[in-house]
Design a protein around this motif. Sequence first.
Motif, PDB file in Angstrom:
ATOM      1  N   ARG A   1       0.980  -0.766   0.156  1.00  0.00           N
ATOM      2  CA  ARG A   1       0.377   0.100   0.584  1.00  0.00           C
ATOM      3  C   ARG A   1       1.181   1.324   0.122  1.00  0.00           C
ATOM      4  O   ARG A   1       0.840   2.335  -0.156  1.00  0.00           O
ATOM      5  N   GLU A   2       2.522   1.154   0.614  1.00  0.00           N
ATOM      6  CA  GLU A   2       3.070   2.198   0.910  1.00  0.00           C
ATOM      7  C   GLU A   2       3.698   2.648  -0.711  1.00  0.00           C
ATOM      8  O   GLU A   2       3.667   3.776  -0.654  1.00  0.00           O
TER       9      GLU A   2
ATOM     10  N   LYS B   1       2.896   2.104  -3.305  1.00  0.00           N
ATOM     11  CA  LYS B   1       0.987   2.610  -4.310  1.00  0.00           C
ATOM     12  C   LYS B   1       0.511   3.917  -4.430  1.00  0.00           C
ATOM     13  O   LYS B   1       1.211   5.014  -4.420  1.00  0.00           O
ATOM     14  N   LEU B   2       0.976   4.747  -2.449  1.00  0.00           N
ATOM     15  CA  LEU B   2       0.943   5.683  -2.014  1.00  0.00           C
ATOM     16  C   LEU B   2       2.271   6.819  -2.670  1.00  0.00           C
ATOM     17  O   LEU B   2       2.297   7.900  -3.004  1.00  0.00           O
TER      18      LEU B   2
ATOM     19  N   ARG C   1       3.784   6.090  -5.200  1.00  0.00           N
ATOM     20  CA  ARG C   1       3.743   6.271  -6.918  1.00  0.00           C
ATOM     21  C   ARG C   1       4.679   5.290  -7.529  1.00  0.00           C
ATOM     22  O   ARG C   1       5.336   6.032  -8.014  1.00  0.00           O
TER      23      ARG C   1
END
Length: 227
Positions: free
Chosen positions: A164-165, A167-168, A170
């Motif tokens: 998730r991190e 993705k955050l 990018r």
Amino acid sequence: MPTRILNVVTNVGHYDDPQHPTGLWLSELTHAWHVFGEHGFEQTLVSPAGGVVPLEPRALKFPNYDKTAKAWRADPAKMALLQNTRRPDEIDSADYDAIYFTGGHAVMYDFLDSDGLQRITREIWERGGVVSSVCHGYCGLLNTRLSDGSYLIAGKKMTGFAWREEKLARVDKLVPYNAEEAAKQRGALYEKARLPFVSYAVVDGKLVTGQNPGSAKETAEKVAALL
């Protein structure tokens, strides 16, 4: 004999795409170095190939660039340490009580299959020493096997930079693999904080892992407590 820590850093300066630089996330080293130093521990830097350690540009900008990182960059002697790190074959694991893997996306490339780092980690672990990592540093543990052939992290509670991190941040399209998923595939009991990018560290026996850059100080404090 003083307590001695082996800090592991990267030699890689970019993703697969050379247009995207990366490297050591400096505060993940400096926060831990400061904690270990306050305890009087002796510290050494090792990298998979020895020599120069590139710095992650994003780690040198606010809010990631804090006073410990600034102080390190302002100190010529400290910066010189990052120009001349030792190779794994120059390290006798019996000299160290703990190993601490720093992160930055660069380590996904050169920590994963370093036979030398795996040897050192296995020997420290099997001698009862502390094995630790922060953020992407756990990539250095993913393929480390013990003398019986099992994965060191199998059946162990641990954490590390979450998908998730990625993705955050990018960079999920840039990274070479999903480290969180890889840890689970090797039998790790992977945990993460409910919120991304907050400090989170996990202790399972002599294994200490931190989730993200903000976890470096907490991780180092937990390592120091074990020592």
